[in-house]
Design a protein around this motif. Sequence first.
Motif, PDB file in Angstrom:
ATOM      1  N   ALA A  38      20.012 -41.537   4.242  1.00  0.00           N
ATOM      2  CA  ALA A  38      19.645 -41.022   2.924  1.00  0.00           C
ATOM      3  C   ALA A  38      18.253 -40.420   3.040  1.00  0.00           C
ATOM      4  N   SER A  39      17.951 -39.433   2.213  1.00  0.00           N
ATOM      5  CA  SER A  39      16.615 -38.840   2.292  1.00  0.00           C
ATOM      6  C   SER A  39      15.855 -39.062   0.998  1.00  0.00           C
ATOM      7  N   VAL A  40      14.531 -38.957   1.107  1.00  0.00           N
ATOM      8  CA  VAL A  40      13.633 -39.167  -0.029  1.00  0.00           C
ATOM      9  C   VAL A  40      13.070 -37.813  -0.453  1.00  0.00           C
ATOM     10  N   HIS A  41      13.069 -37.538  -1.745  1.00  0.00           N
ATOM     11  CA  HIS A  41      12.403 -36.338  -2.243  1.00  0.00           C
ATOM     12  C   HIS A  41      11.405 -36.747  -3.314  1.00  0.00           C
ATOM     13  N   ILE A  42      10.572 -35.817  -3.733  1.00  0.00           N
ATOM     14  CA  ILE A  42       9.470 -36.148  -4.627  1.00  0.00           C
ATOM     15  C   ILE A  42       9.962 -36.699  -5.965  1.00  0.00           C
ATOM     16  N   ALA A 125      21.698 -35.715   5.629  1.00  0.00           N
ATOM     17  CA  ALA A 125      21.147 -36.392   4.455  1.00  0.00           C
ATOM     18  C   ALA A 125      19.891 -35.701   3.948  1.00  0.00           C
ATOM     19  N   ALA A 126      19.201 -34.985   4.836  1.00  0.00           N
ATOM     20  CA  ALA A 126      17.943 -34.330   4.466  1.00  0.00           C
ATOM     21  C   ALA A 126      18.144 -33.065   3.647  1.00  0.00           C
ATOM     22  N   GLU A 303      12.592 -50.556   5.350  1.00  0.00           N
ATOM     23  CA  GLU A 303      11.255 -49.983   5.223  1.00  0.00           C
ATOM     24  C   GLU A 303      11.210 -48.831   4.218  1.00  0.00           C
ATOM     25  N   THR A 304      12.144 -48.835   3.279  1.00  0.00           N
ATOM     26  CA  THR A 304      12.147 -47.806   2.241  1.00  0.00           C
ATOM     27  C   THR A 304      10.833 -47.734   1.473  1.00  0.00           C
ATOM     28  N   PRO A 305      10.174 -48.874   1.154  1.00  0.00           N
ATOM     29  CA  PRO A 305       8.876 -48.756   0.474  1.00  0.00           C
ATOM     30  C   PRO A 305       7.866 -47.921   1.263  1.00  0.00           C
ATOM     31  N   GLU A 306       7.846 -48.074   2.590  1.00  0.00           N
ATOM     32  CA  GLU A 306       6.935 -47.278   3.412  1.00  0.00           C
ATOM     33  C   GLU A 306       7.334 -45.799   3.379  1.00  0.00           C
ATOM     34  N   ALA A 307       8.645 -45.526   3.401  1.00  0.00           N
ATOM     35  CA  ALA A 307       9.119 -44.140   3.332  1.00  0.00           C
ATOM     36  C   ALA A 307       8.715 -43.490   2.013  1.00  0.00           C
ATOM     37  N   MET A 308       8.885 -44.220   0.924  1.00  0.00           N
ATOM     38  CA  MET A 308       8.504 -43.682  -0.388  1.00  0.00           C
ATOM     39  C   MET A 308       7.000 -43.459  -0.468  1.00  0.00           C
ATOM     40  N   GLY A 309       6.232 -44.379   0.083  1.00  0.00           N
ATOM     41  CA  GLY A 309       4.787 -44.225   0.079  1.00  0.00           C
ATOM     42  C   GLY A 309       4.342 -43.001   0.846  1.00  0.00           C
ATOM     43  N   HIS A 310       5.006 -42.726   1.980  1.00  0.00           N
ATOM     44  CA  HIS A 310       4.654 -41.548   2.773  1.00  0.00           C
ATOM     45  C   HIS A 310       4.929 -40.266   2.005  1.00  0.00           C
ATOM     46  N   VAL A 311       6.067 -40.200   1.322  1.00  0.00           N
ATOM     47  CA  VAL A 311       6.374 -39.020   0.509  1.00  0.00           C
ATOM     48  C   VAL A 311       5.358 -38.891  -0.624  1.00  0.00           C
ATOM     49  N   GLY A 312       4.992 -40.014  -1.220  1.00  0.00           N
ATOM     50  CA  GLY A 312       4.051 -39.988  -2.328  1.00  0.00           C
ATOM     51  C   GLY A 312       2.670 -39.501  -1.954  1.00  0.00           C
ATOM     52  N   ALA A 316       4.157 -34.976   3.690  1.00  0.00           N
ATOM     53  CA  ALA A 316       5.322 -35.043   4.566  1.00  0.00           C
ATOM     54  C   ALA A 316       5.630 -33.666   5.130  1.00  0.00           C
ATOM     55  N   ARG A 317       5.979 -33.647   6.393  1.00  0.00           N
ATOM     56  CA  ARG A 317       6.295 -32.404   7.102  1.00  0.00           C
ATOM     57  C   ARG A 317       7.810 -32.249   7.128  1.00  0.00           C
ATOM     58  N   GLY A 318       8.346 -31.513   6.179  1.00  0.00           N
ATOM     59  CA  GLY A 318       9.792 -31.484   6.034  1.00  0.00           C
ATOM     60  C   GLY A 318      10.242 -32.700   5.238  1.00  0.00           C
ATOM     61  N   LYS A 319      11.341 -33.314   5.664  1.00  0.00           N
ATOM     62  CA  LYS A 319      11.946 -34.411   4.920  1.00  0.00           C
ATOM     63  C   LYS A 319      11.724 -35.773   5.583  1.00  0.00           C
TER      64      LYS A 319
END
Length: 330
Positions: A38-42, A125-126, A303-312, A316-319
């Motif tokens: 799954a991917s994270v977006h803003i 997913a991206a 580690e989804t919290p870390e992934a969300m924090g990185h997007v926030g 982020a370089r791409g997805k």
Amino acid sequence: MKAIVQDKYGSPDDVLELQDIDKPVVKDDEVLVRVHAASVHIGDWVLMRGVPYIMLMASGLSRPKNSVPGMDIAGHVEAVGNNVKQLQPGDEVFGWCKGGFAEYACAGEDNFVPKPVNLTFEQAAAVGVSAFTALQALRDQGKVQPGQKVLINGASGGVGTFAVQIAKSFGADVTGVCNTRNVDMVRSIGADHVIDYTQEDFTKSEERYDLILDNVGNHSLSDCRRMLTPGGTLLPNGGGHSSGRWIGSMDSVIKALVLSLFVRQQGRPFVSMPNKEDLVVLKELIEAGRVTPVIDRTYPLSETPEAMGHVGEGHARGKVVITVEHNNKT
């Protein structure tokens, strides 16, 4: 099954928790997908925080309506409802849903199409919301034509990396704006020209563009419009990281909307809408080798919290992609 659950608004470490919950039950018109990535977006970041407050009208006033976040996924079809005709168990698919940050997710049949044969699950997913936004901005709002000059501000982000490639697929002459560390990457995905914003302000150059897609919102609307050809269009698509707590970036969105009624070059703010037809268009562009998702980092589901924090953080370089591992008990 394992899933990321959110029962309140706040920062990722405070509100996102890996839990065991019931697997979704597939309805007659739905498909149950065994999620591999799954991917994270803003938008996921915005909905998680509950800021700006105006968003709560849609996401839930006191707590999220959808307890499992995530929208863009890729995986195998696990089961199908009685009315599903186009997909069957075992098919590799990608698309969108509610509750994507989990081992399984359910959505209507038209939310998924077969995964591009040349992509991994992580790459597929991206695609999702970021690619829909880029496609609909350039094709439907900007009406990009071959030979036109297009500038993508924020060319190294999730929407930007797709926008550069899609604009090139339309035959445009593309300029990407990004920071120093991303110049080579933006050039490698097809940009004809790359501006390093730490060295040069694109609003002070002599060049003029037929379309500017602004994914950042770090320049005034008037400064950006000054860089347009007489028949050019400015499309604002930035401000996801605005600090305003009540309306956030909506102040600039409202200003752009009002100006669009009086200023010919001011494009109206728009909301991208996922749909099967455009997902097929994106699949065809990908399989033709004209568009390839750019992945910054991958994180396991835990580690989804870390992934969300990185997007926030907004750099982020791409997805950013979340990978989902399964065991025999799920």
